[in-house]
Enzyme design. Sequence first.
Site, PDB file in Angstrom:
ATOM      1  N   GLU A  11       0.820  -1.204   0.000  1.00 19.77           N
ATOM      2  CA  GLU A  11       0.000   0.000   0.000  1.00 19.77           C
ATOM      3  C   GLU A  11       0.856   1.257   0.000  1.00 19.77           C
ATOM      4  OE1 GLU A  11      -3.780   2.117   0.283  1.00 19.77           O
ATOM      5  OE2 GLU A  11      -3.154   0.140  -0.406  1.00 19.77           O
ATOM      6  N   THR A  55     -11.945   7.140 -13.425  1.00 22.13           N
ATOM      7  CA  THR A  55     -10.929   6.657 -12.484  1.00 22.13           C
ATOM      8  C   THR A  55     -11.292   5.312 -11.874  1.00 22.13           C
ATOM      9  OG1 THR A  55      -9.464   7.391 -10.699  1.00 22.13           O
ATOM     10  CG2 THR A  55     -11.839   7.771 -10.410  1.00 22.13           C
TER      11      THR A  55
END
Length: 581
Positions: free
Chosen positions: A380, A516
Amino acid sequence: MANLFLLWIAAGLFLLFGQASGAATLPRPPAWPSPRYSSDRNRADAVREAFRVSWDGFYKHAFPHDSLRPVSNGYADDRNGWAASAVDAFSTAIVMGEWDVVDQILQYIPEIDFSKTMGMVSLFETTIRYLGGLLSAYDLLTGFFNQEVKHRTLHVEAILRQARRLADNLKVGFDTPSGVPDNLLWFDPPRKAGSTVNSIATAGTLVLEWTRLADLTGDDEYAELAQRAEKYLLRPEPAEVAEPFPGLLGTDVRIADGLFVNGNGGWGGGTDSFYEYLIKMYLYDRVRFGEYAERWLAAADSSMRHLVSHPTARPDLTFLAMWHGTELRFASGHLACFHGGNFILGGLVLDERRYVRFGLELVDGCHETYEATATGLGPEAFAWQDASLPLDAHNNHPPPREQAAFYNASGFWIVNGNYALRPEVIESYYHAYRATGNIKYQRWAWEVFLRINETCRVGSGFSAIHDVNRPGGGGFSDFQESFWFAEVLKYSYLIQAEEAPWQVKADHTNEFVFNTEAHPIRVAGGSEWSYFDGSKRRLSRALAGAIITHNGLPPPYPGSGLGLDAKMAGGLEISVLIRGG
């Protein structure tokens, strides 16, 4: 003043076309070559099988709730209880030809009551997932599947009606003194939560979906709301706070007046999709959104000039730093790894090869964040020590002692080891493949897909994991994100699949632009090629001004430039060719 304007136009044309010996001209290489693509039906079918496993688990154990908990066979209503996974899966099911799934979703869409919900509503998340998913499905079904749609017409028309009902509930968010929306809302009745600031990502990633809704319905209010908010990001104030580097902005703006409250930013969460949409709006409609391309150019150039960083342990890798004012922070993350694909797309749209080349460097860097871990999946968040600054600089920290060996081998250390089924690295592989035709990007995407199957497939679907650098992923979060359907599975499929109208094109024949959330939205003219006049590339007003400025001749008025389609100056129609080198 009119004479000055005509003189400026003449000078611009002189620079663009090089009418005299020694004139400064834009390079004009041949049109970007159309790559040769090779589909792999076996791989594409394997991705479809993973889609079916994920969908069947969701439909059995979670529908019509938002998300599946695949370990416990439970559900979560993390996106307001309107079946987020179904709407996010809609466009993917269509492009895969999973018509039984399409029918299941089509039958459900008219039943959603977008006026009632559990908990707070995010204007941003609801726009990109629900509104984007509905508009994409409508564009796909009404444009390319007449045979499949003819018995489903009533349900298809309900898609657009539901999109409009949703937007009518959401638009209360824009009812602020400045027009910068409050991202947090309550429904029943619709009202704002009373936020004081909004980020450039959450305020600046609405314009594609709301403009498309306006174009489909003929109601300009939807576009005007989103574009009014966007203007504060296109012309940021106060400049000394808002724009530490040209085109690169702070993160937060004040809702009361649209002024920036900080100059800290990056290409990751909170800012990412604002930059993404600048070039995508220009692809959507070159007539209306030239200023967006101008701002993307400024952001891209500043990133290449000011943010590029190479780790001390692996100077062959290229990352983009974050910034606090003009001071850099050498950290990034999975969310930012879309940037390689965005640079590539910008280079294709603008015929500027240097952005494609740089985008491929960024893709290589993010690829290494996968290759170095025990699971072969990327973390992440990660950080590194910059090779160009003194090693004892206060903003150039070494790795933690326990990760020193990992850093020396990989060129980064892990700050947050979660993998939440994120798509950004595969998204960039997809754009790299579509730009080059190089099958290594297909191979990289396939390897990631296999690793996800090995590590994240569990119970009735796929789950996020806790630690990419532990064998087996360090345990499951028991959560299957809706964007797993919309993005990871779609990009994994498209990179292996046959040619189709919704594929990204390298030769200016794009018919869609991806929002997106990876929902394909039909471009305003039906095709990117519709904005060309024969062999002539027509420029937007603002973009032509930016190009002439780059050649040393500033336009006489801020934001002005050559018109795109027959802008007149003393009766002269202007249509110009731009090719970048």
